[in-house]
Motif scaffolding. Structure first.
Motif, PDB file in Angstrom:
ATOM      1  N   VAL A 214      48.702  18.847  41.683  1.00 51.97           N
ATOM      2  CA  VAL A 214      48.112  20.252  42.326  1.00 51.97           C
ATOM      3  C   VAL A 214      46.853  20.427  42.074  1.00 51.97           C
ATOM      4  O   VAL A 214      46.316  20.470  40.886  1.00 51.97           O
ATOM      5  N   GLY A 217      45.962  23.803  45.131  1.00 51.63           N
ATOM      6  CA  GLY A 217      46.860  24.800  45.112  1.00 51.63           C
ATOM      7  C   GLY A 217      47.201  25.320  46.522  1.00 51.63           C
ATOM      8  O   GLY A 217      47.911  26.317  46.542  1.00 51.63           O
ATOM      9  N   SER A 221      50.691  26.787  47.560  1.00 50.78           N
ATOM     10  CA  SER A 221      50.683  28.362  47.537  1.00 50.78           C
ATOM     11  C   SER A 221      51.480  28.629  49.079  1.00 50.78           C
ATOM     12  O   SER A 221      51.992  29.753  48.990  1.00 50.78           O
ATOM     13  N   ALA A 237      56.429  26.239  39.995  1.00 53.25           N
ATOM     14  CA  ALA A 237      55.694  25.048  40.111  1.00 53.25           C
ATOM     15  C   ALA A 237      55.613  24.106  39.086  1.00 53.25           C
ATOM     16  O   ALA A 237      55.185  24.367  38.016  1.00 53.25           O
ATOM     17  N   CYS A 239      54.271  19.921  38.069  1.00 55.23           N
ATOM     18  CA  CYS A 239      53.562  18.822  38.703  1.00 55.23           C
ATOM     19  C   CYS A 239      53.396  17.906  37.222  1.00 55.23           C
ATOM     20  O   CYS A 239      52.957  18.475  36.325  1.00 55.23           O
ATOM     21  N   PRO A 242      48.156  18.385  36.422  1.00 56.03           N
ATOM     22  CA  PRO A 242      47.726  19.640  36.737  1.00 56.03           C
ATOM     23  C   PRO A 242      46.309  19.976  37.009  1.00 56.03           C
ATOM     24  O   PRO A 242      45.752  20.467  36.079  1.00 56.03           O
ATOM     25  N   LEU A 244      44.394  21.756  39.241  1.00 55.56           N
ATOM     26  CA  LEU A 244      44.239  22.946  39.491  1.00 55.56           C
ATOM     27  C   LEU A 244      42.757  23.538  39.436  1.00 55.56           C
ATOM     28  O   LEU A 244      42.120  24.222  38.474  1.00 55.56           O
ATOM     29  N   ALA A 248      42.707  27.466  41.937  1.00 54.63           N
ATOM     30  CA  ALA A 248      44.118  27.284  42.326  1.00 54.63           C
ATOM     31  C   ALA A 248      45.140  27.969  41.341  1.00 54.63           C
ATOM     32  O   ALA A 248      46.197  28.365  42.105  1.00 54.63           O
ATOM     33  N   VAL A 249      45.019  28.245  40.307  1.00 55.12           N
ATOM     34  CA  VAL A 249      45.905  29.100  39.471  1.00 55.12           C
ATOM     35  C   VAL A 249      46.126  30.610  39.974  1.00 55.12           C
ATOM     36  O   VAL A 249      47.443  30.875  40.182  1.00 55.12           O
ATOM     37  N   LYS A 251      45.729  31.402  43.299  1.00 55.17           N
ATOM     38  CA  LYS A 251      46.242  31.150  44.421  1.00 55.17           C
ATOM     39  C   LYS A 251      47.867  31.164  44.210  1.00 55.17           C
ATOM     40  O   LYS A 251      48.670  31.860  44.757  1.00 55.17           O
ATOM     41  N   LEU A 252      48.266  30.291  43.115  1.00 57.82           N
ATOM     42  CA  LEU A 252      49.656  30.065  43.032  1.00 57.82           C
ATOM     43  C   LEU A 252      50.089  31.540  42.484  1.00 57.82           C
ATOM     44  O   LEU A 252      51.412  31.825  43.049  1.00 57.82           O
ATOM     45  N   ILE A 260      54.162  27.984  36.117  1.00 59.43           N
ATOM     46  CA  ILE A 260      53.385  26.716  36.369  1.00 59.43           C
ATOM     47  C   ILE A 260      53.742  25.752  35.328  1.00 59.43           C
ATOM     48  O   ILE A 260      53.237  26.217  34.048  1.00 59.43           O
TER      49      ILE A 260
END
Length: 284
Positions: A214, A217, A221, A237, A239, A242, A244, A248-249, A251-252, A260
């Motif tokens: 990811v 993201g 997302s 999520a 992966c 990560p 990220l 990104a965090v 967004k998720l 995550i």
């Protein structure tokens, strides 16, 4: 001895415990002009296993320096473990006069090592760019360990059909559940692209979206938002890498991700499980 790059200190320490090998303590310095200097003042062995994620240009340079440093210190055999290989998505030229960056990096690393171990490279073909023996390790199975044990009718979803194997690996390690993958559909009227599972129903189910990496993201997302719109009970999520980057965090989380889960190929706050046991088997 296990020799950590600065981005892989926790993984290297865990790998040292798994294998019973001593852990070196490199130094990572920087000169006033910006040049880095990675050294191994306490290295005292004839075999070195360098563990270094290459998540930045500086990390690549550091890896090359560590390879040269252990040779200078007397290592007769060097194994280079690259938990996360940066530039792996640049596995072909983008056009006239453009480099194949993954090949360039692989060739540089090959000059200072006898063997390379890669963990779930984004493009499997990058292993062919090295001029030394390469072993590719699939560590996706470790992602099942930190997942909740009470997932309701779990569904493991891959980002596309070509990546269904990673979803199957995590599902098999978890011990129950179905697998599916996302498809992209273009709306004939608006031209907008919609992402959705290909076959499986998600309503009332716990869904684990699985990918090898990811990065920003954005794609994940979008997928998570679709799952929540369709009534998924929980969306997690998972992966191997990560990355990220940037937000990104956020967004998720904003899309509705409950949790995550990542491994320590890249050491982030969500790196809750280690690939060290899988690497230890590869190094035996």
């Amino acid at each position: 001895m296990i020799v950590p790059g600065s981005s892989s200190q926790l993984l290297a320490a865990t790998l040292a415990e798994e294998t019973g090998r001593p852990l070196a303590t490199p130094t990572y310095d920087r000169f006033p002009d910006g040049e880095g200097l990675a050294a191994v003042p306490d290295f005292d062995d004839d075999e070195a296993t360098i563990v270094a994620a290459t998540d930045s240009d500086a990390a690549w340079v550091e890896l090359l320096q560590l390879q040269d440093a252990v040779r200078e210190a007397g290592a007769e055999r060097v194994t280079t473990v690259i938990p996360y290989m940066g530039y792996a998505r640049q596995d072909e030229s983008f056009g006239d006069g453009q480099p194949v960056s993954a090949r360039a990096m692989a060739r540089a690393v090959s000059t200072g090592t006898d063997r390379v171990v890669l963990v779930n490279p984004h493009e499997a073909g990058v292993a062919d760019f090295y001029d030394v023996p390469v072993e590719t390790v699939d560590a996706a199975s470790v992602l099942a360990e930190p997942l909740p044990t009470d997932l309701a009718d779990p569904l493991f979803l891959a980002p596309d059909e070509g990546a269904i194997r990673i979803a199957e690996t995590v599902r098999d390690a978890y011990g129950t559940g179905e697998t599916d993958y996302f498809e992209k559909h273009r709306d004939r009227d608006t031209g907008e692209i919609e992402v959705s599972p290909s076959d499986a129903h998600v309503e009332g189910r716990d869904v684990v979206v699985v990918d090898d990496i990811v990065a920003t993201g954005s794609t994940m997302s979008e997928s998570v938002a679709v799952l929540n719109d369709r009534g998924a009970a929980r969306v997690l999520a998972a992966c191997v890498h990560p990355m990220l980057a940037a937000n990104a965090v956020t967004k998720l989380r904003g899309a509705g991700v409950d949790r995550i889960v990542g491994s320590d190929t890249l050491e982030r706050g969500c790196s809750v499980v280690s690939v060290a046991p899988v690497l230890a088997d590869a190094l035996d």
